[in-house]
Scaffold this motif. Structure first.
Motif, PDB file in Angstrom:
ATOM      1  N   GLY A   1      -2.746  10.879   5.866  1.00 52.33           N
ATOM      2  CA  GLY A   1      -1.578  10.231   6.463  1.00 52.33           C
ATOM      3  C   GLY A   1      -1.578   8.769   6.039  1.00 52.33           C
ATOM      4  N   ALA A   2      -0.446   8.088   6.207  1.00 51.43           N
ATOM      5  CA  ALA A   2      -0.395   6.704   5.732  1.00 51.43           C
ATOM      6  C   ALA A   2       0.450   5.815   6.622  1.00 51.43           C
ATOM      7  N   SER A   3       0.488   6.151   7.923  1.00 46.59           N
ATOM      8  CA  SER A   3       1.234   5.278   8.813  1.00 46.59           C
ATOM      9  C   SER A   3       0.282   4.584   9.785  1.00 46.59           C
ATOM     10  N   TYR A   4       0.841   4.091  10.914  1.00 48.79           N
ATOM     11  CA  TYR A   4       0.041   3.342  11.882  1.00 48.79           C
ATOM     12  C   TYR A   4      -1.367   3.928  12.087  1.00 48.79           C
ATOM     13  N   VAL A   5      -1.412   5.188  12.577  1.00 49.35           N
ATOM     14  CA  VAL A   5      -2.695   5.738  13.030  1.00 49.35           C
ATOM     15  C   VAL A   5      -3.663   5.847  11.859  1.00 49.35           C
ATOM     16  N   ALA A   6      -3.175   6.351  10.727  1.00 51.55           N
ATOM     17  CA  ALA A   6      -4.044   6.553   9.565  1.00 51.55           C
ATOM     18  C   ALA A   6      -4.620   5.222   9.085  1.00 51.55           C
ATOM     19  N   LEU A   7      -3.751   4.233   8.918  1.00 48.84           N
ATOM     20  CA  LEU A   7      -4.221   2.952   8.374  1.00 48.84           C
ATOM     21  C   LEU A   7      -5.156   2.251   9.356  1.00 48.84           C
ATOM     22  N   GLU A   8      -4.823   2.325  10.642  1.00 48.81           N
ATOM     23  CA  GLU A   8      -5.689   1.651  11.624  1.00 48.81           C
ATOM     24  C   GLU A   8      -7.066   2.312  11.687  1.00 48.81           C
ATOM     25  N   CYS A   9      -7.074   3.659  11.735  1.00 48.22           N
ATOM     26  CA  CYS A   9      -8.374   4.353  11.830  1.00 48.22           C
ATOM     27  C   CYS A   9      -9.193   4.121  10.562  1.00 48.22           C
TER      28      CYS A   9
ATOM     29  N   MET B   1      -2.667   9.786   0.814  1.00 49.15           N
ATOM     30  CA  MET B   1      -1.297   9.353   1.107  1.00 49.15           C
ATOM     31  C   MET B   1      -0.346  10.167   0.237  1.00 49.15           C
ATOM     32  N   ARG B   2       0.615  10.855   0.872  1.00 47.02           N
ATOM     33  CA  ARG B   2       1.478  11.698   0.037  1.00 47.02           C
ATOM     34  C   ARG B   2       2.656  10.930  -0.560  1.00 47.02           C
ATOM     35  N   SER B   3       3.044   9.821   0.112  1.00 49.57           N
ATOM     36  CA  SER B   3       4.184   9.066  -0.427  1.00 49.57           C
ATOM     37  C   SER B   3       3.915   7.561  -0.324  1.00 49.57           C
ATOM     38  N   ILE B   4       4.609   6.897   0.617  1.00 48.43           N
ATOM     39  CA  ILE B   4       4.471   5.441   0.743  1.00 48.43           C
ATOM     40  C   ILE B   4       3.715   5.105   2.027  1.00 48.43           C
TER      41      ILE B   4
ATOM     42  N   LEU C   1       3.333   3.257   5.604  1.00 49.95           N
ATOM     43  CA  LEU C   1       4.157   2.677   6.687  1.00 49.95           C
ATOM     44  C   LEU C   1       5.662   2.805   6.437  1.00 49.95           C
ATOM     45  N   ARG C   2       6.098   4.055   6.313  1.00 51.28           N
ATOM     46  CA  ARG C   2       7.535   4.306   6.103  1.00 51.28           C
ATOM     47  C   ARG C   2       8.348   3.618   7.209  1.00 51.28           C
ATOM     48  N   GLY C   3       9.433   2.969   6.815  1.00 49.78           N
ATOM     49  CA  GLY C   3      10.299   2.316   7.802  1.00 49.78           C
ATOM     50  C   GLY C   3       9.983   0.839   7.972  1.00 49.78           C
TER      51      GLY C   3
ATOM     52  N   ALA D   1      -3.821  12.291  10.484  1.00 50.26           N
ATOM     53  CA  ALA D   1      -2.967  11.318  11.205  1.00 50.26           C
ATOM     54  C   ALA D   1      -1.588  11.435  10.575  1.00 50.26           C
ATOM     55  N   ILE D   2      -0.980  12.596  10.766  1.00 47.16           N
ATOM     56  CA  ILE D   2       0.283  12.893  10.064  1.00 47.16           C
ATOM     57  C   ILE D   2       1.465  12.934  11.033  1.00 47.16           C
ATOM     58  N   GLY D   3       1.331  12.210  12.127  1.00 45.41           N
ATOM     59  CA  GLY D   3       2.420  12.157  13.096  1.00 45.41           C
ATOM     60  C   GLY D   3       2.074  12.935  14.354  1.00 45.41           C
ATOM     61  N   ARG D   4       3.017  12.899  15.302  1.00 43.76           N
ATOM     62  CA  ARG D   4       2.742  13.496  16.610  1.00 43.76           C
ATOM     63  C   ARG D   4       3.889  14.397  17.033  1.00 43.76           C
TER      64      ARG D   4
ATOM     65  N   PRO E   1      11.095   3.845  19.963  1.00 47.27           N
ATOM     66  CA  PRO E   1       9.841   3.395  19.342  1.00 47.27           C
ATOM     67  C   PRO E   1       8.662   3.943  20.152  1.00 47.27           C
ATOM     68  N   GLU E   2       7.695   4.542  19.466  1.00 46.49           N
ATOM     69  CA  GLU E   2       6.553   5.140  20.178  1.00 46.49           C
ATOM     70  C   GLU E   2       5.522   4.052  20.441  1.00 46.49           C
ATOM     71  N   LEU E   3       5.773   3.253  21.452  1.00 42.18           N
ATOM     72  CA  LEU E   3       4.908   2.120  21.771  1.00 42.18           C
ATOM     73  C   LEU E   3       4.725   2.018  23.277  1.00 42.18           C
TER      74      LEU E   3
ATOM     75  N   THR F   1       6.127  -5.247  17.028  1.00 43.00           N
ATOM     76  CA  THR F   1       4.947  -4.373  16.985  1.00 43.00           C
ATOM     77  C   THR F   1       3.934  -4.949  16.005  1.00 43.00           C
ATOM     78  N   THR F   2       2.701  -4.507  16.146  1.00 42.05           N
ATOM     79  CA  THR F   2       1.662  -4.921  15.198  1.00 42.05           C
ATOM     80  C   THR F   2       0.846  -3.715  14.775  1.00 42.05           C
ATOM     81  N   VAL F   3       0.623  -3.627  13.483  1.00 40.33           N
ATOM     82  CA  VAL F   3      -0.268  -2.591  12.960  1.00 40.33           C
ATOM     83  C   VAL F   3      -1.633  -3.257  12.830  1.00 40.33           C
TER      84      VAL F   3
HETATM   85  P1  NDP Z   1       3.959   8.597  11.840  1.00 44.14           P
HETATM   86  O1  NDP Z   1       4.897   9.664  12.188  1.00 44.14           O
HETATM   87  O2  NDP Z   1       4.364   7.188  12.000  1.00 44.14           O
HETATM   88  O3  NDP Z   1       3.469   8.771  10.301  1.00 44.14           O
HETATM   89  C1  NDP Z   1       3.025   9.985   9.794  1.00 44.14           C
HETATM   90  C2  NDP Z   1       2.335   9.752   8.456  1.00 44.14           C
HETATM   91  O4  NDP Z   1       1.778  10.989   8.007  1.00 44.14           O
HETATM   92  C3  NDP Z   1       3.283   9.294   7.359  1.00 44.14           C
HETATM   93  O5  NDP Z   1       2.574   8.449   6.487  1.00 44.14           O
HETATM   94  C4  NDP Z   1       3.675  10.618   6.681  1.00 44.14           C
HETATM   95  O6  NDP Z   1       4.042  10.459   5.335  1.00 44.14           O
HETATM   96  C5  NDP Z   1       2.362  11.372   6.768  1.00 44.14           C
HETATM   97  N1  NDP Z   1       2.527  12.826   6.787  1.00 44.14           N
HETATM   98  C6  NDP Z   1       3.351  13.542   7.576  1.00 44.14           C
HETATM   99  N2  NDP Z   1       3.186  14.869   7.348  1.00 44.14           N
HETATM  100  C7  NDP Z   1       2.229  14.968   6.402  1.00 44.14           C
HETATM  101  C8  NDP Z   1       1.607  16.072   5.751  1.00 44.14           C
HETATM  102  N3  NDP Z   1       1.942  17.323   6.049  1.00 44.14           N
HETATM  103  N4  NDP Z   1       0.659  15.830   4.817  1.00 44.14           N
HETATM  104  C9  NDP Z   1       0.312  14.560   4.508  1.00 44.14           C
HETATM  105  N5  NDP Z   1       0.849  13.469   5.095  1.00 44.14           N
HETATM  106  C10 NDP Z   1       1.800  13.676   6.030  1.00 44.14           C
HETATM  107  O7  NDP Z   1       2.688   8.933  12.702  1.00 44.14           O
HETATM  108  P2  NDP Z   1       1.424   8.173  13.251  1.00 44.14           P
HETATM  109  O8  NDP Z   1       0.598   9.263  13.789  1.00 44.14           O
HETATM  110  O9  NDP Z   1       0.801   7.247  12.267  1.00 44.14           O
HETATM  111  O10 NDP Z   1       1.983   7.269  14.441  1.00 44.14           O
HETATM  112  C11 NDP Z   1       2.702   7.841  15.528  1.00 44.14           C
HETATM  113  C12 NDP Z   1       3.312   6.739  16.356  1.00 44.14           C
HETATM  114  O11 NDP Z   1       2.330   6.162  17.202  1.00 44.14           O
HETATM  115  C13 NDP Z   1       3.870   5.582  15.535  1.00 44.14           C
HETATM  116  O12 NDP Z   1       5.221   5.797  15.226  1.00 44.14           O
HETATM  117  C14 NDP Z   1       3.680   4.387  16.425  1.00 44.14           C
HETATM  118  O13 NDP Z   1       4.881   4.081  17.100  1.00 44.14           O
HETATM  119  C15 NDP Z   1       2.604   4.794  17.410  1.00 44.14           C
HETATM  120  N6  NDP Z   1       1.421   3.977  17.120  1.00 44.14           N
HETATM  121  C16 NDP Z   1       1.479   2.618  17.340  1.00 44.14           C
HETATM  122  C17 NDP Z   1       0.426   1.814  16.996  1.00 44.14           C
HETATM  123  C18 NDP Z   1       0.512   0.336  17.193  1.00 44.14           C
HETATM  124  O14 NDP Z   1       1.373  -0.122  17.916  1.00 44.14           O
HETATM  125  N7  NDP Z   1      -0.362  -0.447  16.583  1.00 44.14           N
HETATM  126  C19 NDP Z   1      -0.794   2.357  16.419  1.00 44.14           C
HETATM  127  C20 NDP Z   1      -0.759   3.788  16.236  1.00 44.14           C
HETATM  128  C21 NDP Z   1       0.319   4.540  16.582  1.00 44.14           C
HETATM  129  P3  NDP Z   1       5.591  10.302   4.876  1.00 44.14           P
HETATM  130  O15 NDP Z   1       5.937   8.843   5.029  1.00 44.14           O
HETATM  131  O16 NDP Z   1       5.560  10.753   3.470  1.00 44.14           O
HETATM  132  O17 NDP Z   1       6.414  11.180   5.769  1.00 44.14           O
END
Ligand code: NDP
Ligand code: FAD
Length: 558
Positions: A261-269, A284-287, A289-291, A351-354, A401-403, A433-435
Motif C-alpha cells: 500500500g502507499a497511503s497514510y497507513v502504509a507510509l507511516e508504518c 506500491m502499485r501506483s502513486i 498518497l493519492r489525492g 495497508a490497502i485501505g479500510r 475525511p477519515e480522521l 491533516t498530517t501524515v
Molecule cells: P487509503 O484508502 O488512503 O489508501 C490505500 C492505499 O492502498 C493506496 O495507496 C492504494 O493504491 C493501495 N491499494 C489499494 N488496494 C490495493 C491492492 N489491492 N493492492 C495494492 N495496493 C492497494 O488507506 P489507508 O489504509 O492508508 O488509510 C485509511 C484512512 O485512514 C486514510 O484515508 C486516513 O484518513 C486515515 N488515516 C489517517 C492518518 C493520519 O491522520 N495521520 C494516518 C493513517 C490513516 P492506489 O492509490 O493505487 O489506489
C-alpha cells in the motif's frame, strides 16, 4: 411534562432535526407518563470510537438517557505466537482433530486475532500507538544527532521492540480505562456488545458470552468505523499477513517487513519500522498518497527512500506462501515489465485501505441506505441517514475525511443539534491533516493540482521554499526534501487555497495556519505576519519566490 413545555414555550421548533427531536421528546414523555416504555433510550450509539464516545457524552450532558455499544471483532490474523515459539511449545492438536483441520486453519487458530478495549481505532490501533511508535523512531534519529551536539552516546545502542510494545500498550490500556470512567461519570450506559438492527427502532445487542438482548431508542447514531482490507484475490494474504490492527501489539519484533500500500497507513508504518532499524520495503502499485499534492508526496517518499525504506514501485502482490522455516515468501508482479519476483519476509503488512463495518449490522432491516460500491452509509450534511431518526458519523460515512477530530466534531455537534437546540453542523472543508512520515507532511486545503483544475493554471500563484531546519545543521542531516508551498489565487490580495509543509513537527506547524485559513487567509496577510525566529514555521510567512518566476526557492542565510 417539563420537556414539552420547554420545547413549546421557549424554543422556536424549526428545521427537520429540531422538529423530530421535539416530537420524540413528546412521545417519550407521554410514554413515561403512562409508564409504558421506561426502558427506551433517548439515544443509542453503536460504536465506542472517536465519534461515538464524543456523541454519547455530549448527549448525556443534556440529561438524556444514552447507551453506547462497543464491540471489537478479532482481526483475522495476529502472530501473537511466533512460529519458533509454537514449535518449542510442541503444540499438537488432538488426534481426532488433526485429520480434519487444514494446516493453515490450525496456524490461524494458534495465532488468534488482535482485540482491544474501549475507544475505537484511534486509541487502540490508530493515531495513538502510531504516533508513539513514530516518536520512538524519531528518538532513534535524535540519538544519532545527539553525538554531534556533544552527547557521548555509545555506538552500539540497542532497541527493544518488546519494551516499546509494552509501553505503548500500557498507555493504550490507560486510555481504555479513562474512557470507561468518563462514560460512567457522565452516566452513559456502556454495553460491551455487538449491535445490529432488528427494525428501525430496535437493535439486538450480543455480548461476548453470546447473551442477546434487545434495546429500543428514539434516536440511533451509527459510529462503527472501519477495519483494514485484505485482498481476497491474493492467496495467503488473510492467512499469513497482518494489518495495522496487529502491528502495534505484535509480541515479537516484526523483523524484515514488507508493507503493501502507499497511503497514510502504509507510509507511516513503513516509516517508523525503518526508523526503528527494521529492513522495510513498501510495495506500491501506483502513486503515493493519492489525492494529496503529488510534489509533496513525492518529496516525502524520496526522503524515506534516502533514509533506508526500499520502494518496490509499480508492483502488485500475487501470492504469499509460508515456508517451513516460518518465512513468508511473497510473489509479486512488476506491472511495467510483467516480470514476476519472489522474496522472503518475516512480516507482511497490508495497508490497502479500510472497509466500513456495515456488513453485519442488518442495516436493511432499519432501511438505512448504503453506497453500493463502498458499503459506506449515505448521510446528509446533518449526518442524517435515509431513516430520519438514524444518524451516522465518522469513518463509516461516505465522503468524509477519515480522521479522528472529524469524527469527534461530527459526534459532538450532532448531539448538540439533537438535544441542545443547536443548528451548527460540521464544515468538512479545509480540514487539516498530517501524515506522520519520517519527515512529516502537514497539509490543509487544495493541492496544486486541484487548484489548477478548479481555477486554471493562469489564475493561481504558488509560492515555495526549500529550507534548512536549524536543528538539522549541526548533525549535517540531509535537507533536500524540507519544502513548503502555499497555493494562492493570483488576483487581488491572493486568497490562500492550500498550504503544504514538509518538515519537522509538521502537525504542530499546520494546525495554526489551518485556523488562519478558516478566517480567509490571504498571501498578503500571511506575508505581513512577523515570524518567530528561529523556527521552521517562520519560513511559511517568509515565502516570496513564485514557481512562475523560475527563481531558486532555496532559503539561504539565517
Ligand atoms: P487509503 O484508502 O488512503 O489508501 C490505500 C492505499 O492502498 C493506496 O495507496 C492504494 O493504491 C493501495 N491499494 C489499494 N488496494 C490495493 C491492492 N489491492 N493492492 C495494492 N495496493 C492497494 O488507506 P489507508 O489504509 O492508508 O488509510 C485509511 C484512512 O485512514 C486514510 O484515508 C486516513 O484518513 C486515515 N488515516 C489517517 C492518518 C493520519 O491522520 N495521520 C494516518 C493513517 C490513516 P492506489 O492509490 O493505487 O489506489
Ligand atoms: P472508530 O474509531 O473506528 O470506532 C468504531 C468502533 O465501533 C470500534 O471500536 C469498533 O470495534 C466498534 N464497532 C464496530 N461495529 C460494531 C457493532 N456492530 N457494534 C458495536 N460496536 C461496533 N486519524 C487522525 O486524525 N490522526 C492520525 O494520526 C490517525 N492515524 C491513524 C493511524 C492508523 C493506523 C489508522 C488505521 C487510522 C488513523 N487515523 C488517524 C484515523 C482515525 O483513527 C479514524 O478516523 C477514527 O478512529 C474514526 O473514528 P470512528 O468513531 O468513525 O470509528
Amino acid at each position: 411534562m417539563s420537556i414539552i413545555r420547554h420545547s413549546v414555550r421557549l424554543q422556536h421548533i424549526g428545521g427537520h432535526l429540531r422538529t423530530l427531536n421535539s416530537l420524540s421528546d413528546v412521545n417519550r414523555s407521554l410514554c413515561s407518563a403512562s409508564g409504558t416504555d421506561s426502558s427506551k433510550y433517548d439515544l443509542i450509539v453503536i460504536g465506542g470510537g472517536s465519534g461515538g464516545l464524543a456523541c454519547s457524552k455530549e448527549a448525556a450532558k443534556y440529561g438524556k438517557k444514552v447507551a453506547v455499544l462497543d464491540f471489537v471483532s478479532p482481526s483475522p490474523q495476529a502472530p501473537t505466537l511466533p512460529v519458533a515459539d509454537v514449535r518449542v511449545k510442541k503444540w499438537s492438536p488432538p488426534d481426532n482433530l488433526v485429520y480434519y483441520v487444514d494446516r493453515r486453519v490450525v496456524d490461524h487458530l494458534l495465532r488468534g486475532g488482535s482485540v482491544w478495549g474501549l475507544g475505537g481505532t484511534c486509541v487502540n490501533v490508530g493515531c495513538i500507538p502510531k504516533k508513539l511508535m513514530h516518536q520512538a523512531a524519531l528518538l532513534g534519529e535524535s540519538l544519532k544527532d545527539a553525538k554531534h551536539f556533544g552527547w557521548n552516546v555509545p555506538d552500539n545502542i540497542n532497541f527493544s521492540w518488546e519494551v516499546l510494545v509494552t509501553a505503548v500498550q500500557n498507555h493504550v490500556r490507560s486510555l481504555n480505562w479513562g474512557h470507561r470512567v468518563q462514560l460512567h461519570d457522565k452516566k452513559v450506559e456502556y454495553v460491551n456488545a455487538k449491535g445490529s438492527f432488528l427494525d428501525s427502532h430496535t437493535i439486538k445487542a450480543v455480548l461476548k458470552n453470546g447473551t442477546e438482548t434487545t434495546m429500543k431508542a428514539d434516536h440511533f447514531v451509527i459510529a462503527v468505523g472501519g477495519r483494514p482490507k485484505f485482498p481476497k484475490e491474493v492467496p495467503g494474504a488473510i492467512e499469513y499477513a497482518i494489518s495495522s490492527d496487529d502491528i502495534f501489539s505484535l509480541k515479537k519484533s516484526p523483523g524484515k517487513t514488507l508493507v503493501i500500500g502507499a497511503s497514510y497507513v502504509a507510509l507511516e508504518c513503513a516509516g517508523f519500522l525503518t526508523g526503528l532499524g527494521y529492513d522495510t520495503s513498501i510495495m506500491m502499485r501506483s502513486i503515493p498518497l493519492r489525492g494529496f499534492d503529488q510534489q509533496m508526496a513525492q518529496l516525502a517518499t524520496d526522503y524515506m527512500e534516502g533514509h533506508g525504506t526500499r520502494f518496490l514501485k509499480q508492483c502488485i502482490p500475487v501470492r504469499i506462501d509460508k515456508a517451513d522455516d516460518g518465512l513468508l515468501h511473497v510473489t509479486w508482479k512488476e506491472s511495467v515489465t510483467g516480470e514476476t519476483c519472489q522474496e522472503p519476509f518475516e512480516t507482511v503488512l497490508f495497508a490497502i485501505g479500510r472497509d466500513p463495518e456495515t456488513l453485519q449490522m442488518n442495516l436493511e432491516k432499519a432501511g438505512v441506505e448504503l453506497d453500493q460500491q463502498t458499503r459506506k452509509i449515505k448521510a446528509n450534511d446533518e449526518e442524517q441517514t435515509s431513516v430520519a431518526h438514524i444518524f451516522a458519523i465518522g469513518d463509516v460515512v461516505q465522503d468524509r475525511p477519515e480522521l479522528t477530530p472529524v469524527a469527534i466534531r461530527a459526534g459532538k455537534l450532532l448531539a448538540d443539534r439533537l438535544f441542545g437546540g443547536s443548528d451548527v453542523a460540521v464544515d468538512y472543508d479545509k480540514v487539516a491533516t498530517t501524515v506522520f512520515t519520517p519527515l512529516e507532511f502537514g497539509t490543509v486545503g487544495m493541492s496544486e493540482e486541484k487548484a489548477i483544475e478548479c481555477h486554471g493554471e493562469d489564475n493561481i500563484e504558488v509560492y515555495h521554499a526549500f529550507y534548512k531546519p536549524l536543528e538539522f545543521t549541526v548533525p549535517e542531516r540531509k535537507v533536500e526534501q524540507c519544502y513548503m508551498k502555499v497555493v494562492c489565487l493570483r488576483e487581488g490580495d491572493q486568497q490562500v487555497l492550500g498550504l503544504h509543509f514538509l518538515g519537522p513537527s509538521a502537525g504542530e506547524v499546520i494546525q495554526g495556519f489551518s485556523a488562519a485559513m478558516r478566517c480567509g487567509l490571504s498571501y498578503q496577510s500571511l506575508s505581513s505576519t512577523v515570524g518567530i525566529h528561529p523556527t521552521c514555521a517562520e519560513e511559511v510567512v517568509k515565502m516570496h519566490i513564485t514557481k512562475r518566476s523560475g527563481d531558486d526557492p532555496t532559503v539561504t542565510g539565517c
